[in-house]
Design a protein around this motif. Sequence first.
Motif, PDB file in Angstrom:
ATOM      1  N   THR A  14      39.154  39.237  46.976  1.00  0.00           N
ATOM      2  CA  THR A  14      38.417  40.445  47.100  1.00  0.00           C
ATOM      3  C   THR A  14      39.522  41.495  47.852  1.00  0.00           C
ATOM      4  OG1 THR A  14      36.379  39.479  47.672  1.00  0.00           O
ATOM      5  CG2 THR A  14      36.515  41.721  48.318  1.00  0.00           C
ATOM      6  N   ILE A  15      40.440  41.031  48.539  1.00  0.00           N
ATOM      7  CA  ILE A  15      41.476  42.006  49.055  1.00  0.00           C
ATOM      8  C   ILE A  15      42.297  42.393  47.977  1.00  0.00           C
ATOM      9  CG2 ILE A  15      43.547  41.932  50.523  1.00  0.00           C
ATOM     10  CD1 ILE A  15      41.753  40.485  52.578  1.00  0.00           C
ATOM     11  N   PHE A  16      43.169  41.152  47.043  1.00  0.00           N
ATOM     12  CA  PHE A  16      44.031  41.554  45.966  1.00  0.00           C
ATOM     13  C   PHE A  16      43.325  42.342  44.960  1.00  0.00           C
ATOM     14  CE2 PHE A  16      46.227  37.529  47.280  1.00  0.00           C
ATOM     15  CZ  PHE A  16      47.321  38.488  47.891  1.00  0.00           C
ATOM     16  N   VAL A  17      42.099  42.051  44.662  1.00  0.00           N
ATOM     17  CA  VAL A  17      41.510  42.814  43.591  1.00  0.00           C
ATOM     18  C   VAL A  17      41.374  44.159  43.982  1.00  0.00           C
ATOM     19  CG1 VAL A  17      39.434  43.532  42.178  1.00  0.00           C
ATOM     20  CG2 VAL A  17      40.506  41.001  42.154  1.00  0.00           C
ATOM     21  N   GLY A  18      40.830  44.605  45.351  1.00  0.00           N
ATOM     22  CA  GLY A  18      40.628  45.967  45.709  1.00  0.00           C
ATOM     23  C   GLY A  18      41.967  46.524  46.027  1.00  0.00           C
ATOM     24  N   PHE A  19      43.047  45.929  46.166  1.00  0.00           N
ATOM     25  CA  PHE A  19      44.309  46.647  46.249  1.00  0.00           C
ATOM     26  C   PHE A  19      44.681  47.089  44.989  1.00  0.00           C
ATOM     27  CE2 PHE A  19      49.029  46.169  45.959  1.00  0.00           C
ATOM     28  CZ  PHE A  19      49.302  47.217  46.987  1.00  0.00           C
ATOM     29  N   ILE A 140      48.659  35.366  40.612  1.00  0.00           N
ATOM     30  CA  ILE A 140      47.917  35.169  41.702  1.00  0.00           C
ATOM     31  C   ILE A 140      46.659  35.480  41.655  1.00  0.00           C
ATOM     32  CG2 ILE A 140      47.718  36.340  43.906  1.00  0.00           C
ATOM     33  CD1 ILE A 140      50.631  36.841  43.936  1.00  0.00           C
ATOM     34  N   LEU A 141      46.195  36.345  40.892  1.00  0.00           N
ATOM     35  CA  LEU A 141      44.517  36.775  40.672  1.00  0.00           C
ATOM     36  C   LEU A 141      44.102  35.283  39.917  1.00  0.00           C
ATOM     37  CD1 LEU A 141      44.501  40.671  39.800  1.00  0.00           C
ATOM     38  CD2 LEU A 141      43.580  39.703  41.683  1.00  0.00           C
ATOM     39  N   ALA A 142      44.824  35.017  38.759  1.00  0.00           N
ATOM     40  CA  ALA A 142      44.383  33.941  37.978  1.00  0.00           C
ATOM     41  C   ALA A 142      44.196  32.886  38.816  1.00  0.00           C
ATOM     42  CB  ALA A 142      45.343  33.618  36.669  1.00  0.00           C
ATOM     43  N   LEU A 143      45.179  32.287  39.564  1.00  0.00           N
ATOM     44  CA  LEU A 143      44.957  31.090  40.334  1.00  0.00           C
ATOM     45  C   LEU A 143      43.816  31.421  41.583  1.00  0.00           C
ATOM     46  CD1 LEU A 143      48.776  30.520  41.386  1.00  0.00           C
ATOM     47  CD2 LEU A 143      46.856  29.121  39.926  1.00  0.00           C
ATOM     48  N   LEU A 144      43.654  32.688  42.187  1.00  0.00           N
ATOM     49  CA  LEU A 144      42.385  32.880  42.879  1.00  0.00           C
ATOM     50  C   LEU A 144      41.214  32.633  42.360  1.00  0.00           C
ATOM     51  CD1 LEU A 144      43.727  35.790  45.407  1.00  0.00           C
ATOM     52  CD2 LEU A 144      43.301  33.370  46.082  1.00  0.00           C
ATOM     53  N   LEU A 165      23.293  31.289  41.027  1.00  0.00           N
ATOM     54  CA  LEU A 165      24.259  32.060  42.050  1.00  0.00           C
ATOM     55  C   LEU A 165      25.668  31.762  41.615  1.00  0.00           C
ATOM     56  CD1 LEU A 165      24.468  34.204  44.219  1.00  0.00           C
ATOM     57  CD2 LEU A 165      24.540  32.321  46.141  1.00  0.00           C
ATOM     58  N   ILE A 166      26.103  30.467  41.630  1.00  0.00           N
ATOM     59  CA  ILE A 166      27.427  30.007  41.261  1.00  0.00           C
ATOM     60  C   ILE A 166      27.542  30.671  39.848  1.00  0.00           C
ATOM     61  CG2 ILE A 166      28.853  27.975  40.685  1.00  0.00           C
ATOM     62  CD1 ILE A 166      27.351  26.813  43.532  1.00  0.00           C
ATOM     63  N   GLY A 167      26.816  30.344  38.873  1.00  0.00           N
ATOM     64  CA  GLY A 167      26.964  30.633  37.584  1.00  0.00           C
ATOM     65  C   GLY A 167      27.249  32.254  37.546  1.00  0.00           C
ATOM     66  N   ALA A 168      26.666  33.067  38.314  1.00  0.00           N
ATOM     67  CA  ALA A 168      26.703  34.550  38.233  1.00  0.00           C
ATOM     68  C   ALA A 168      28.318  34.758  39.047  1.00  0.00           C
ATOM     69  CB  ALA A 168      25.329  35.282  39.097  1.00  0.00           C
ATOM     70  N   LEU A 169      28.389  34.215  40.039  1.00  0.00           N
ATOM     71  CA  LEU A 169      29.776  34.301  40.560  1.00  0.00           C
ATOM     72  C   LEU A 169      30.893  34.148  39.660  1.00  0.00           C
ATOM     73  CD1 LEU A 169      31.312  35.134  43.231  1.00  0.00           C
ATOM     74  CD2 LEU A 169      31.274  32.361  43.635  1.00  0.00           C
ATOM     75  N   SER A 170      30.682  32.959  38.900  1.00  0.00           N
ATOM     76  CA  SER A 170      31.779  32.791  37.888  1.00  0.00           C
ATOM     77  C   SER A 170      31.919  33.782  36.709  1.00  0.00           C
ATOM     78  CB  SER A 170      31.359  31.262  37.211  1.00  0.00           C
ATOM     79  OG  SER A 170      31.376  30.258  38.397  1.00  0.00           O
ATOM     80  N   VAL A 171      30.702  34.184  36.437  1.00  0.00           N
ATOM     81  CA  VAL A 171      30.773  35.262  35.447  1.00  0.00           C
ATOM     82  C   VAL A 171      31.571  36.611  35.806  1.00  0.00           C
ATOM     83  CG1 VAL A 171      29.293  36.795  34.046  1.00  0.00           C
ATOM     84  CG2 VAL A 171      28.945  34.370  34.142  1.00  0.00           C
ATOM     85  N   ALA A 172      30.879  36.807  37.185  1.00  0.00           N
ATOM     86  CA  ALA A 172      31.551  38.260  37.873  1.00  0.00           C
ATOM     87  C   ALA A 172      32.967  38.070  37.882  1.00  0.00           C
ATOM     88  CB  ALA A 172      30.924  38.319  39.236  1.00  0.00           C
ATOM     89  N   ASN A 173      33.481  36.570  38.440  1.00  0.00           N
ATOM     90  CA  ASN A 173      34.956  36.450  38.370  1.00  0.00           C
ATOM     91  C   ASN A 173      35.864  36.604  37.238  1.00  0.00           C
ATOM     92  OD1 ASN A 173      35.027  35.868  41.329  1.00  0.00           O
ATOM     93  ND2 ASN A 173      35.033  33.770  40.970  1.00  0.00           N
ATOM     94  N   PHE A 175      34.763  38.530  34.507  1.00  0.00           N
ATOM     95  CA  PHE A 175      35.027  39.961  34.231  1.00  0.00           C
ATOM     96  C   PHE A 175      35.743  40.598  34.935  1.00  0.00           C
ATOM     97  CE2 PHE A 175      30.856  38.844  31.705  1.00  0.00           C
ATOM     98  CZ  PHE A 175      31.622  39.143  30.420  1.00  0.00           C
ATOM     99  N   THR A 176      36.031  40.357  36.308  1.00  0.00           N
ATOM    100  CA  THR A 176      36.929  41.177  37.268  1.00  0.00           C
ATOM    101  C   THR A 176      38.222  40.889  36.788  1.00  0.00           C
ATOM    102  OG1 THR A 176      35.177  40.807  38.971  1.00  0.00           O
ATOM    103  CG2 THR A 176      37.581  41.079  39.510  1.00  0.00           C
ATOM    104  N   PHE A 177      38.571  39.581  36.400  1.00  0.00           N
ATOM    105  CA  PHE A 177      39.999  39.135  36.241  1.00  0.00           C
ATOM    106  C   PHE A 177      40.211  39.832  34.874  1.00  0.00           C
ATOM    107  CE2 PHE A 177      42.960  36.302  34.193  1.00  0.00           C
ATOM    108  CZ  PHE A 177      44.116  36.406  34.840  1.00  0.00           C
ATOM    109  N   ILE A 178      39.284  39.977  33.605  1.00  0.00           N
ATOM    110  CA  ILE A 178      39.657  40.452  32.731  1.00  0.00           C
ATOM    111  C   ILE A 178      39.845  41.964  32.681  1.00  0.00           C
ATOM    112  CG2 ILE A 178      38.714  40.957  30.151  1.00  0.00           C
ATOM    113  CD1 ILE A 178      38.314  37.760  29.986  1.00  0.00           C
TER     114      ILE A 178
END
Length: 178
Positions: A14-19, A140-144, A165-173, A175-178
């Motif tokens: 979250t910190i890295f993505v926000g930054f 770094i983002l990919a590893l996180l 919840l875990i599936g939604a988190l994985s999908v969110a991760n 889309f955040t990474f892409i």
Amino acid sequence: DVSLMLTITSILFTIFVGFFIAAATTNYFRLQALFSEETGNLVSIYSLTKLAQPQAAAKIADAIDQYLISCFDDELDKYILTGEKDFNKMIATVDSLDYQNFKNDNLVTNISGSRSDLYRIRHEIFIASQQVIGLSHWVILALLVALTNILSFSLRDGCLSTSSLIGALSVANYFTFI
């Protein structure tokens, strides 16, 4: 303890993505301001030339148009390099004005000031248009993302709500990474 590692990984992600989002947004807004400032200076040069030497206004307008068209033909990180040739032609056209016949010395001063500002603005555009996020940041983002997803899946307990919840988190991760 998996839940502690997941918490730490999620916080770091979250910190890295926000930054990175903040840095990219700041650069984007700075580029918008610089493009506006550059365009304002070009309009000023044209308007002042039109006042001082109406016969030269069409030549200045054509040089400015050619410059702006060439700049936006390519990606932003190549903005300066793409428009360099046409920028130099446009500056040469401004320099070729007959300043001896200007009716007002303030017009010459204002045109010269706008011309000088263009060099400063182009330098700032060059700096602001460089990539904010490099290859090491993406790694770094990919590893996180991978670590967060792996740790999340290890917490599944077979419950539908937890799995959802875990599936939604994985999908969110994803889309955040892409």
